[in-house]
Every structure is written in structure tokens, then in C-alpha cells.
Write a protein that holds these residues in place. Structure first.
Motif, PDB file in Angstrom:
ATOM      1  N   CYS A  60       0.758  -1.234  -0.077  1.00 30.36           N
ATOM      2  CA  CYS A  60       0.114   0.187   0.011  1.00 30.36           C
ATOM      3  C   CYS A  60       0.836   1.414  -0.075  1.00 30.36           C
ATOM      4  O   CYS A  60       0.511   2.292  -0.790  1.00 30.36           O
ATOM      5  CB  CYS A  60      -0.976  -0.149   1.150  1.00 30.36           C
ATOM      6  N   LEU A  63       2.059   2.000  -3.346  1.00 32.23           N
ATOM      7  CA  LEU A  63       0.848   2.396  -4.166  1.00 32.23           C
ATOM      8  C   LEU A  63       0.812   3.973  -4.199  1.00 32.23           C
ATOM      9  O   LEU A  63       0.656   4.663  -4.999  1.00 32.23           O
ATOM     10  CB  LEU A  63      -0.317   1.715  -3.713  1.00 32.23           C
ATOM     11  N   VAL A  64       0.980   4.273  -2.627  1.00 33.46           N
ATOM     12  CA  VAL A  64       0.750   5.668  -2.607  1.00 33.46           C
ATOM     13  C   VAL A  64       1.900   6.428  -3.019  1.00 33.46           C
ATOM     14  O   VAL A  64       1.754   7.598  -3.672  1.00 33.46           O
ATOM     15  CB  VAL A  64       0.756   6.182  -0.944  1.00 33.46           C
ATOM     16  N   VAL A  67       0.947   6.825  -6.871  1.00 33.59           N
ATOM     17  CA  VAL A  67      -0.142   7.574  -7.181  1.00 33.59           C
ATOM     18  C   VAL A  67      -0.043   9.094  -7.030  1.00 33.59           C
ATOM     19  O   VAL A  67      -0.548   9.882  -7.744  1.00 33.59           O
ATOM     20  CB  VAL A  67      -1.561   7.252  -6.347  1.00 33.59           C
ATOM     21  N   LEU A  77      -8.997   7.479  -8.684  1.00 32.41           N
ATOM     22  CA  LEU A  77      -9.689   7.323  -7.663  1.00 32.41           C
ATOM     23  C   LEU A  77     -10.797   8.271  -7.094  1.00 32.41           C
ATOM     24  O   LEU A  77     -11.110   8.099  -5.990  1.00 32.41           O
ATOM     25  CB  LEU A  77      -8.595   7.427  -6.384  1.00 32.41           C
ATOM     26  N   ARG A 258      -3.858   9.360   3.322  1.00 35.06           N
ATOM     27  CA  ARG A 258      -4.637   8.010   3.593  1.00 35.06           C
ATOM     28  C   ARG A 258      -5.692   8.199   2.609  1.00 35.06           C
ATOM     29  O   ARG A 258      -6.599   7.042   2.454  1.00 35.06           O
ATOM     30  CB  ARG A 258      -4.914   7.932   4.994  1.00 35.06           C
ATOM     31  N   ILE A 260      -5.938   8.107  -0.365  1.00 37.78           N
ATOM     32  CA  ILE A 260      -5.689   7.097  -1.566  1.00 37.78           C
ATOM     33  C   ILE A 260      -5.856   5.748  -1.205  1.00 37.78           C
ATOM     34  O   ILE A 260      -6.446   5.036  -1.995  1.00 37.78           O
ATOM     35  CB  ILE A 260      -4.183   7.508  -2.057  1.00 37.78           C
ATOM     36  N   LEU A 261      -5.697   5.591  -0.126  1.00 35.11           N
ATOM     37  CA  LEU A 261      -6.014   3.930   0.654  1.00 35.11           C
ATOM     38  C   LEU A 261      -7.389   3.729   0.975  1.00 35.11           C
ATOM     39  O   LEU A 261      -7.819   2.621   1.085  1.00 35.11           O
ATOM     40  CB  LEU A 261      -4.905   3.551   1.309  1.00 35.11           C
ATOM     41  N   ASN A 263     -10.154   4.547  -0.391  1.00 31.54           N
ATOM     42  CA  ASN A 263     -11.403   4.080  -1.265  1.00 31.54           C
ATOM     43  C   ASN A 263     -11.282   2.891  -1.829  1.00 31.54           C
ATOM     44  O   ASN A 263     -10.114   2.376  -1.937  1.00 31.54           O
ATOM     45  CB  ASN A 263     -11.709   5.117  -1.925  1.00 31.54           C
ATOM     46  N   ALA A 266      -8.533   1.704  -4.710  1.00 34.81           N
ATOM     47  CA  ALA A 266      -7.125   1.335  -4.235  1.00 34.81           C
ATOM     48  C   ALA A 266      -6.913  -0.168  -4.466  1.00 34.81           C
ATOM     49  O   ALA A 266      -5.982  -0.839  -4.625  1.00 34.81           O
ATOM     50  CB  ALA A 266      -6.838   1.851  -2.821  1.00 34.81           C
ATOM     51  N   LEU A 269      -6.263  -0.784  -8.074  1.00 30.04           N
ATOM     52  CA  LEU A 269      -4.514  -0.502  -8.352  1.00 30.04           C
ATOM     53  C   LEU A 269      -3.649  -1.255  -7.707  1.00 30.04           C
ATOM     54  O   LEU A 269      -2.660  -1.423  -8.256  1.00 30.04           O
ATOM     55  CB  LEU A 269      -4.617   1.085  -7.772  1.00 30.04           C
ATOM     56  N   LEU A 270      -4.182  -1.872  -6.556  1.00 30.85           N
ATOM     57  CA  LEU A 270      -3.170  -2.934  -5.971  1.00 30.85           C
ATOM     58  C   LEU A 270      -3.063  -3.958  -7.035  1.00 30.85           C
ATOM     59  O   LEU A 270      -2.183  -4.488  -7.009  1.00 30.85           O
ATOM     60  CB  LEU A 270      -3.773  -3.374  -4.490  1.00 30.85           C
TER      61      LEU A 270
END
Length: 385
Positions: A60, A63-64, A67, A77, A258, A260-261, A263, A266, A269-270
Motif C-alpha cells: 500500500c 502504491l501511495v 499515485v 480514484l 490516507r 488514496i488507500l 477508497n 485502491a 490499483l493494488l
């Protein structure tokens, strides 16, 4: 992993009142369930649940990192553009997170699979931390569990230490929609943790936050420098004061990145970042042509939603639908349908907690329905062997 009968404490109601567990019953129905318990081996906890929690947290964070550098992913997102710079600045400062919760489907046999990440406003914290630990001690003292029984639960000590670590000032304001008993209980518990860490605390309802000269203030006109908010970022950025520069001047927990993670986008996207990961389920945005890979069996989830609301489970046709709350305007993802296992007619969701970046505990909610709702019951667990 197994579910077994457990002997309830005869004085539980008095104990709940004594420790301030005011939402042990909700709408006349028990929320806390101690006529049963889940039992795990230490290997299941350490090698499966704890390991998955640590690994997915690292994924995660990667990912941030990606993004925040790409506007098109922020837009994917459905993050409002007024939040882009605030989120980027928050991440680049590495504004610290306090806690979060990964919700897994797990049957004791297969690898745990991520259903969602509660990265912004997770509740059922007090019952995961304090209430089930006191239950464990009581069960051991009564001879209901062996003397060496344990629990995946270091939440309290980790929360106290983490709040002390991340505090930029001695005064912590904490706010929520205080008419919600669970939100109020969670916020009051975190205030207690903060006081143990040596901070002074001030509890507020969201309506008690004011704005003066682009600074957040409390009802006593004090500047708010350090704020815990049990209030979703997507709601905050939709409010007029959420568009103020005060957001960037205040240390907020959870921090803006946070969003970004928190919803469901994510999850898509992961999967795109780590397709085939053993702890992820295939997931795509609904307008992505790749969604056809899921076929006719999937969970349809609004990008922004809570407590199972507006989720649909589809197997050719809709076989279950969460309560209608009006979520879904921003769009949907479709995630491979992975039914919850059934233990004695109950379907558990395993919530694995993080404090900072450290796995810290487990809380289990179980429901009879296919979709876990806000009427699910919390059932404690123990580690034996």
C-alpha cells in the motif's frame, strides 16, 4: 481456525458498564458476542494473518508513492482536484499514520484474501484492544481457557507509544460525529491512550470546529494544531472548511495521503500493481475492459462506501445487496467474489490491525448475511497451541 462455544460471563453487563463499553448492545440487539469464540494456532496468526498484514501494508505504501506522482491516478480514484496538492505535501512530509485495519476473508486453510483496507476511519478498536483482552483474562481465570492461552493483541501499548511518537504538540484535539455511539466510544478510547502518552486532550463534535484566519479553532478559540478526526476525508474535502488552507497547516490523523488507500479504487490499483498476489483478489474499475475477466460472479463495490452499504454480490444475477445509503456516485469497482466461510451459520470477517506500520491485533465481526453490515457481532478470539 475454529469457532467453538464459550461460556459467557454472568456479570458481563455490569462489566461493560464499568469499562464504558456503551455500545455492547445496539438497538436492543447484542453487538458483543461471547457465547462463542474463535480459536487459532500461533502459526496461523504469525505466518498467515500477521505476515499478510505487514506485506500488504508495504504494498500500500508503494502504491501511495506512485499515485501521488500521477494526476490521472488521483482522478481515477475520484479524489477532488482541490485535494491533490494537500495529499502530495502530506505524503512528501511523511505525515505519520496512527492506525488502520485490513479486512480479510480467511477459513483457516487458504491464504487470507483482502476484502478492503479501512485506512481512514476504522472503528471496533476499543473492543479489539481492551474489551476482548479483558474477556481473555476472565476466561483464563475462570478455567474456561488454558493458562497459556494468548491473543493477537498488542493494540493498547502500541497505540499509546505511537501517539506519543507522532505528537507535534502536547494538546491533542479529537473529533467525531458524537451522536454515533461507536464513533464516540472509539474517539474517547483514543483520548485515553493519548493521556497515557502524556498528552492533554480535548474531545469535540465535528460541529465544534471553527475556522478563523485560515486556522482551525476549538469552541474556546484555541488554535487546533494536532487533530484526530473520525470523519472521512471524502466528506471533509466536500465541506467548505475542508477546502481551506487550514487543512495543510494542521497535523491531521489520519493524514490526507490516507485518502488514496481508503477508497475501494485502491483495490483495483493494488491488483494492477501486483497481479496474482496471494493475499489479493482480482479487482478492476467497472469501466475497465479487463473487468470481463471476472465473468458473471463478482462483488460490486462503490469506490466510497462504509459498513457494507450499497455493495452488491452478483452470480449471474444480484444475490445480495447491502443497505442503500446512496453511495456509488463516484463509480464502482468489481472484485472477484470470495464468499466468507461459514462457521455455525456465521460468516466472519477478520480485521487485522496496524499501528503505524506494525501489525498489532485482530478483531472478528460475524454476520449471518452474505454481506457484513453494521449489525454484525464482534466475537473474541484466543490463540491456543
Amino acid at each position: 481456525m475454529k469457532r467453538e462455544a464459550s461460556s459467557p460471563r454472568p456479570n458481563f453487563e455490569a462489566e461493560a458498564k464499568k469499562i464504558g463499553f456503551d455500545y455492547a448492545y445496539a438497538d436492543g440487539e447484542p453487538y458483543w458476542e461471547e457465547s462463542a469464540r474463535y480459536v487459532f494456532s500461533l502459526a496461523e496468526i504469525e505466518d498467515r494473518l500477521e505476515a499478510a498484514t505487514a506485506e500488504l501494508n508495504a504494498l500500500c505504501l508503494s502504491l501511495v508513492e506512485n499515485v501521488v506522482e500521477h494526476d490521472h491516478l488521483m482522478r481515477r480514484l475520484r479524489i477532488p482536484e482541490c485535494a491533490f496538492d494537500v495529499i502530495r505535501a502530506s505524503w512528501r512530509r511523511r505525515d505519520p499514520s496512527l492506525y488502520g485495519r485490513f479486512d480479510f476473508v480467511y477459513d483457516g486453510k487458504s491464504e487470507p484474501k483482502l476484502l478492503e483496507f479501512n485506512a481512514d476511519t476504522p472503528t471496533n478498536l476499543y473492543e479489539s484492544s481492551v474489551v476482548q483482552w479483558l474477556w481473555l483474562q476472565s476466561q483464563i481465570a475462570r478455567g474456561e481457557l488454558p493458562q497459556d492461552a494468548d491473543q493477537f493483541n498488542s493494540l493498547h501499548e502500541k497505540l499509546v507509544a505511537r501517539i506519543g511518537e507522532i505528537a507535534p504538540s502536547r494538546l491533542l484535539h479529537l473529533c467525531c460525529m458524537s451522536k454515533n455511539a461507536e464513533d464516540a466510544g472509539t474517539t474517547a478510547y483514543l483520548a485515553e491512550c493519548a493521556r497515557e502518552a502524556g498528552l492533554v486532550t480535548k474531545l469535540l463534535d465535528m460541529s465544534g470546529i471553527g475556522l478563523k484566519h485560515n486556522e482551525f479553532i476549538d469552541p474556546d478559540w484555541r488554535k487546533i494544531e494536532f487533530l484526530f478526526k473520525l470523519y472521512p476525508w471524502e466528506w471533509m474535502f466536500a465541506d467548505s472548511f475542508g477546502k481551506s488552507s487550514a487543512v495543510g497547516r494542521t497535523r491531521l490523523v489520519e493524514p490526507p495521503w490516507r485518502m488514496i488507500l481508503s477508497n475501494k479504487g485502491a483495490l483495483a490499483l493494488l491488483w494492477d500493481m501486483a497481479p496474482g498476489h496471494k493475499n489479493l483478489l482480482p479487482c478492476y474499475f467497472e469501466d475497465d475492459p479487463q473487468v470481463e475477466r471476472l465473468g458473471a460472479k463478482y462483488a460490486r463495490k462503490p469506490i466510497y462506501s462504509r459498513e457494507g452499504a450499497d455493495i452488491e454480490l452478483v452470480d449471474g444475477v444480484c444475490i445480495a445487496r447491502g443497505e442503500t445509503e446512496g453511495y456509488g456516485r463516484e463509480g464502482y469497482v468489481r472484485q472477484a467474489f470470495c464468499p466468507l466461510p461459514v462457521f455455525d451459520g456465521r460468516r466472519p470477517v477478520l480485521g487485522c490491525w496496524l499501528v503505524g506500520d506494525a501489525p498489532a491485533g485482530l478483531g472478528i465481526r460475524e454476520d449471518k448475511a452474505l454481506i457484513t453490515s453494521n449489525r454484525a457481532r464482534f466475537t473474541p478470539h484466543a490463540i491456543i497451541g
